[in-house]
Design a protein around this motif. Sequence first.
Motif, PDB file in Angstrom:
ATOM      1  N   VAL A   1      19.948  42.351  35.871  1.00  0.00           N
ATOM      2  CA  VAL A   1      20.560  41.029  36.055  1.00  0.00           C
ATOM      3  C   VAL A   1      22.031  41.191  36.436  1.00  0.00           C
ATOM      4  O   VAL A   1      22.541  40.535  37.352  1.00  0.00           O
ATOM      5  N   SER A   2      22.718  42.095  35.737  1.00  0.00           N
ATOM      6  CA  SER A   2      24.126  42.350  36.036  1.00  0.00           C
ATOM      7  C   SER A   2      24.301  42.924  37.439  1.00  0.00           C
ATOM      8  O   SER A   2      25.225  42.545  38.172  1.00  0.00           O
TER       9      SER A   2
ATOM     10  N   THR B   1      26.456  36.922  34.947  1.00  0.00           N
ATOM     11  CA  THR B   1      25.408  37.938  34.758  1.00  0.00           C
ATOM     12  C   THR B   1      25.865  39.037  33.799  1.00  0.00           C
ATOM     13  O   THR B   1      25.043  39.657  33.113  1.00  0.00           O
TER      14      THR B   1
ATOM     15  N   ASP C   1      29.022  36.918  39.060  1.00  0.00           N
ATOM     16  CA  ASP C   1      28.995  38.262  38.486  1.00  0.00           C
ATOM     17  C   ASP C   1      29.449  38.253  37.029  1.00  0.00           C
ATOM     18  O   ASP C   1      28.945  39.021  36.200  1.00  0.00           O
TER      19      ASP C   1
ATOM     20  N   GLY D   1      24.176  40.246  40.141  1.00  0.00           N
ATOM     21  CA  GLY D   1      25.465  39.572  40.303  1.00  0.00           C
ATOM     22  C   GLY D   1      26.448  40.422  41.083  1.00  0.00           C
ATOM     23  O   GLY D   1      27.161  39.927  41.971  1.00  0.00           O
TER      24      GLY D   1
END
Length: 457
Positions: free
Chosen positions: A25-26, A187, A184, A29
């Motif tokens: 997920v990170s 996330t 970003d 972003g």
Amino acid sequence: MSSERYIPTKYDFRNYLQFYAGQMVSMLGSSIVSFTIVWYITITYSNPIFLSIAYFCSVGIQVFAQPLGGVIADRFNRKKIIFTADTLIAIGTLMYMILFIFENQINKMSLLYIILAIVCFRAFVSSFQWPAGAAIIPLMVPKEQLSRLNGIRHISWGAINIIGPAVGAVLYAAWPLNNIILIDTVTYFVALVPLFLLKIPKTDKDKKKEIEKTSKGSFGSEFKEGVKFLTATKGMVALFSIATFINFFEQPLWVLRPIFVDAFHGGTEKDLALIIMLGQIGMFISGAVVIIKKTWKNKTRILMIALYVQIAGYLISSIAPKGQMWGLFVGSIVMGFTFPFTNTMLNTISQTIVPPEMQGRVSSILSTVCMAFNPIGMIAAGPLANAIGYMPLFVGTIILGCISITVIWIFSKMRQIDPMVEEIEAKEKEIRKIQDDIVKLKIEMEEEKYPLPAIAD
């Protein structure tokens, strides 16, 4: 080679998958922000040199900083390293957001210099985050699941490489730049939850160090330990020399592909997008194959076969007649199909052979070696293409690459890696079976000691 190896459990594996989902997920972003920044530099400055400089700021910093990051990953708490690095990267993202809020009040070239400085900062911090993340994999993933996990990683990376730029392109036309960059940061907070829940097992060696409170050596001595391990392990230097050579000799096509599509073939941005998409589709297909088949024997042979197929795809792309985009389409999907096989075999071999307490420094050394010549290939590609033309450059370099990896394969001890890997995998499987039998025996003994009361009719 260390004899003290922690055997990961099913709980460890599930815990790692939760952590990895948060990291993905990170990364999504970060992918959106990276595309946005690249596109901003492209349309604002219209100068390929500035894009090249941004690339060097990102890759060059990591080439030099990753060995240090690897040593730190083996010396300190890896969970804290990942948290600190993720937080600093998020701070770098906030720097972007603040910068673009005051964009109109800053000189155009000064703005570029600040952007490049932030790129350097984020790349430097990533050099510590990546080795720490790589080092925990062998501690939390059973050996028989490593190939499957690496296949999952390739599919997820491929998805991010498709979704990130697509979302970034749509949002760039609809939102202010600072709002896109805020994604970003969001996330980052999403990824914190599974990171806090992550429980990294400790090896027996780690526990002894805590009890005895032994002093650690210098950074230089620990880095040398990693190099010594690689040189002492038969075939490892040859294995990653092959990866280095193929990366170097394939650089011209990767660097010049946009202008090759545009100037040589008369293609459009849609053609380039389709080429990239077909490559990702190839990765999805082979990544699924890697996931379905849990374990792979003869990993170095599979690696070499995949590399020769990859070279064939490269040649198809290189010799496509002028204006015939089908050659690039076919070449892209063939090359994309091979990447999960080559990278999965390389990663699985490294994760299996290298002791857990050395994973950080060794993985960072290997990554640095594989990337070391990429900037040189990028610098040389443009002038050589102008001097001899695209086709001669692409065909000539990939032939040199093919000769290089063939010579290494024939005259090195690389083929001795497979028996070593299979022996380690077999031992771990045997130990896990013994552990399962002990657990079952304890349950049976408890049941005999405290039998359930009989139920009356």
